[in-house]
Design a protein around this motif. Sequence first.
Motif, short mmCIF file in Angstrom:
data_model
loop_
_atom_site.label_atom_id
_atom_site.label_comp_id
_atom_site.label_asym_id
_atom_site.label_seq_id
_atom_site.Cartn_x
_atom_site.Cartn_y
_atom_site.Cartn_z
N ASN A 162 0.81 -1.22 0.00
CA ASN A 162 0.00 0.00 0.00
C ASN A 162 0.85 1.27 0.00
O ASN A 162 0.55 2.22 -0.73
CB ASN A 162 -0.93 0.00 1.21
N ALA A 221 -3.25 6.24 8.27
CA ALA A 221 -4.56 5.61 8.43
C ALA A 221 -4.91 4.72 7.24
O ALA A 221 -5.42 3.60 7.41
CB ALA A 221 -5.64 6.68 8.63
N GLU A 222 -4.63 5.20 6.05
CA GLU A 222 -4.96 4.41 4.86
C GLU A 222 -4.22 3.08 4.86
O GLU A 222 -4.81 2.02 4.57
CB GLU A 222 -4.60 5.19 3.59
N THR A 223 -2.94 3.12 5.20
CA THR A 223 -2.14 1.89 5.20
C THR A 223 -2.57 0.94 6.31
O THR A 223 -2.70 -0.27 6.10
CB THR A 223 -0.65 2.24 5.33
N ASN A 260 -5.47 0.75 7.71
CA ASN A 260 -6.78 0.21 7.35
C ASN A 260 -6.66 -0.84 6.25
O ASN A 260 -7.39 -1.84 6.26
CB ASN A 260 -7.71 1.33 6.89
N TYR A 261 -5.73 -0.63 5.32
CA TYR A 261 -5.53 -1.60 4.25
C TYR A 261 -5.06 -2.94 4.81
O TYR A 261 -5.59 -4.00 4.45
CB TYR A 261 -4.52 -1.08 3.23
N ARG A 292 -7.93 -4.54 6.63
CA ARG A 292 -8.98 -4.97 5.72
C ARG A 292 -8.61 -6.27 5.02
O ARG A 292 -9.41 -7.21 4.95
CB ARG A 292 -9.25 -3.87 4.69
N THR A 305 -13.04 -1.50 -1.33
CA THR A 305 -13.13 -0.22 -2.02
C THR A 305 -12.08 -0.28 -3.11
O THR A 305 -11.06 -0.94 -2.97
CB THR A 305 -12.80 0.95 -1.07
N THR A 357 -9.02 0.28 -5.43
CA THR A 357 -7.68 0.87 -5.40
C THR A 357 -6.88 0.27 -6.54
O THR A 357 -7.32 -0.64 -7.21
CB THR A 357 -6.96 0.59 -4.06
#
Length: 335
Positions: free
Chosen positions: A155, A171-173, A175-176, A179, A331, A333
């Motif tokens: 990510n 946060a994005e990483t 959460n990835y 997930r 989502t 990506t």
Amino acid sequence: MARKVWLAVIIGVGLSFSFLALLVVGTYSAAAGLAKGGGGRVTLAKGTVPAVYQPLVQQWGNLCPALNPALLAAQLYQESGWDARAQSPAQAQGIAQFIPGTWATHGIDANGDGKADVWDPEDAIPSAASYDCELASYVKDVPGNITDNMLASYNAGAYAVIRAGGVPPFAETQNYVKRIRTLAGSFAAPAGTVAPSQQAAAAIYYAQQQLGKKYLWGGEGTAAQGGRFDCSGLTQASYRSVGITLPRVANDQWNAGPHPARNQLLPGDLVFFAYDLNDPRSIHHVGIYVGGGYMIDAPHTGAVIRFDPIDSPDYIGATRVTQAGAQALPTATGV
């Protein structure tokens, strides 16, 4: 205590359905006797990966110790939903959603036809696994879990993971990583008994309040629709009533948790039916299991919400819905 709750839920529907109380209690009693299994090699749960791709995912998912077939399946599902012709607005391409620059350096000709083709799953799926394992080799000495660090590198890039000494504080990483780890649970064949759902009783109770209502294609139970539902609208609303948000479409709800075997079903599991038992993209119907081989479902136009048996030729399997599983659903990506 749990058995009393289930009895109260079922009996509350009316004496005409009281036999289901015994089915539910019997189902839970049988489940209580199942011992939890151990670990071992990760295999894919039946029906979770389209049959045309399953051998590739199973083979290449074992390319390195940091990867497994369920993780690879979760990434591919997250990226494209198994659409080999997918293309994002950022020009991410194919089933693994490689951007052209990444494909130019990491795409491989895995099927030996003389061309590394991003649109060919026989190249793209092995390339995704190869890229994962290459990232794992870059971060093998970084503190923490190597699989988490591999996913974080996928990510955010390996340099960010090395510099942070683990999963970076993005946060994005974060959460990835969470997930994909969670979503992998819906692709892995359970090694033992799947934990019961804590919200199942209330979800069934909601569905039972809808018994006898006429089916409405596209129905979500709104006032304008007279409180009527179609099959996935009913399951979505039932779990919404306990604070779990499911996708609207049945074949998207399929990946909202792990997949118990037929002999491990518990009340509250979602049960699914497909035109092609080797392809989850062909799922066309869903209901809520209540025990003893029965479900509550909204069957079709002209019918009412009712109890139906689940054992039919198009039964593909079941999902034990979890909050984390629903939140992990994809989502778009690109890599």
